[in-house]
Scaffold this motif. Sequence first.
Motif, mmCIF file in Angstrom:
data_model
loop_
_atom_site.group_PDB
_atom_site.id
_atom_site.type_symbol
_atom_site.label_atom_id
_atom_site.label_comp_id
_atom_site.label_asym_id
_atom_site.label_seq_id
_atom_site.Cartn_x
_atom_site.Cartn_y
_atom_site.Cartn_z
ATOM 1 N N ILE A 106 46.016 10.867 -18.166
ATOM 2 C CA ILE A 106 46.030 9.677 -17.326
ATOM 3 C C ILE A 106 47.317 9.759 -16.511
ATOM 4 O O ILE A 106 48.407 9.828 -17.080
ATOM 5 N N ASN A 108 50.172 8.278 -14.305
ATOM 6 C CA ASN A 108 50.794 6.971 -14.093
ATOM 7 C C ASN A 108 51.839 6.941 -12.988
ATOM 8 O O ASN A 108 52.381 5.873 -12.695
ATOM 9 N N GLY A 126 41.714 12.602 -16.683
ATOM 10 C CA GLY A 126 40.898 11.579 -17.344
ATOM 11 C C GLY A 126 40.457 10.440 -16.455
ATOM 12 O O GLY A 126 40.633 9.277 -16.809
ATOM 13 N N LEU A 127 39.890 10.740 -15.312
ATOM 14 C CA LEU A 127 39.404 9.714 -14.381
ATOM 15 C C LEU A 127 37.947 9.982 -14.060
ATOM 16 O O LEU A 127 37.575 11.103 -13.707
ATOM 17 N N LYS A 137 37.507 4.689 -13.349
ATOM 18 C CA LYS A 137 38.269 4.230 -14.516
ATOM 19 C C LYS A 137 38.890 5.436 -15.217
ATOM 20 O O LYS A 137 38.314 6.525 -15.226
ATOM 21 N N TRP A 138 40.039 5.173 -15.838
ATOM 22 C CA TRP A 138 40.660 6.184 -16.675
ATOM 23 C C TRP A 138 39.931 6.215 -18.015
ATOM 24 O O TRP A 138 39.233 5.273 -18.373
ATOM 25 N N ASP A 140 40.908 5.701 -20.869
ATOM 26 C CA ASP A 140 41.257 4.612 -21.785
ATOM 27 C C ASP A 140 40.629 3.285 -21.360
ATOM 28 O O ASP A 140 40.861 2.252 -21.976
ATOM 29 N N LEU A 144 41.248 2.275 -11.982
ATOM 30 C CA LEU A 144 42.150 2.966 -11.073
ATOM 31 C C LEU A 144 42.674 1.943 -10.072
ATOM 32 O O LEU A 144 41.905 1.344 -9.330
#
Length: 169
Positions: A106, A108, A126-127, A137-138, A140, A144
């Motif tokens: 992810i 950041n 991880g997207l 979405k990531w 987790d 986004l």
Amino acid sequence: MTLDDENQPDASSREKKLYRLVAVSFGLLCVLQAALNIFLRHALTLQLNSLTGERDELKRELNVWVHYSKQGWRYFNGNVYYISSIKKTWKASRDDCRQKGTDLMIINSEEEQDFTRQLKNNMWIGLTDSETEGTWKWVDGTPLTTSYWMDGEPNNSDLKEDCVEVKRT
């Protein structure tokens, strides 16, 4: 002898009182010094124990980093990343990460994305929008909100892209 002389304690008595006062003051100073020594020793012992614990924790963390680095993991800004040399699909890459007890990356910050571009030519992150087309979405579950790609990215080219890959520029 005058009346004043009778009310005045003699010199010997005054000296005794002065000596007692000095002795009591000295005794109190000794007690105070002992108490201060005990307090400082206790405080220093607590600080030493804390520093020893921190040192031991840093040693453990260093051993973990050394272990991971020997297995091909890379460190950046407090995180470790594993970059597989085997080309896989996004799903197979994610499954491999999960088997290792982690997940796809992810991103950041722009610095983190720049770091990923130095690692490998093409790399999955991880997207995904596989859950709802067009809603990125990531892994987790967080949406986004900020990206550091070119305008229009990530996109859904020909409605076939449900995952994101970082490419070296």
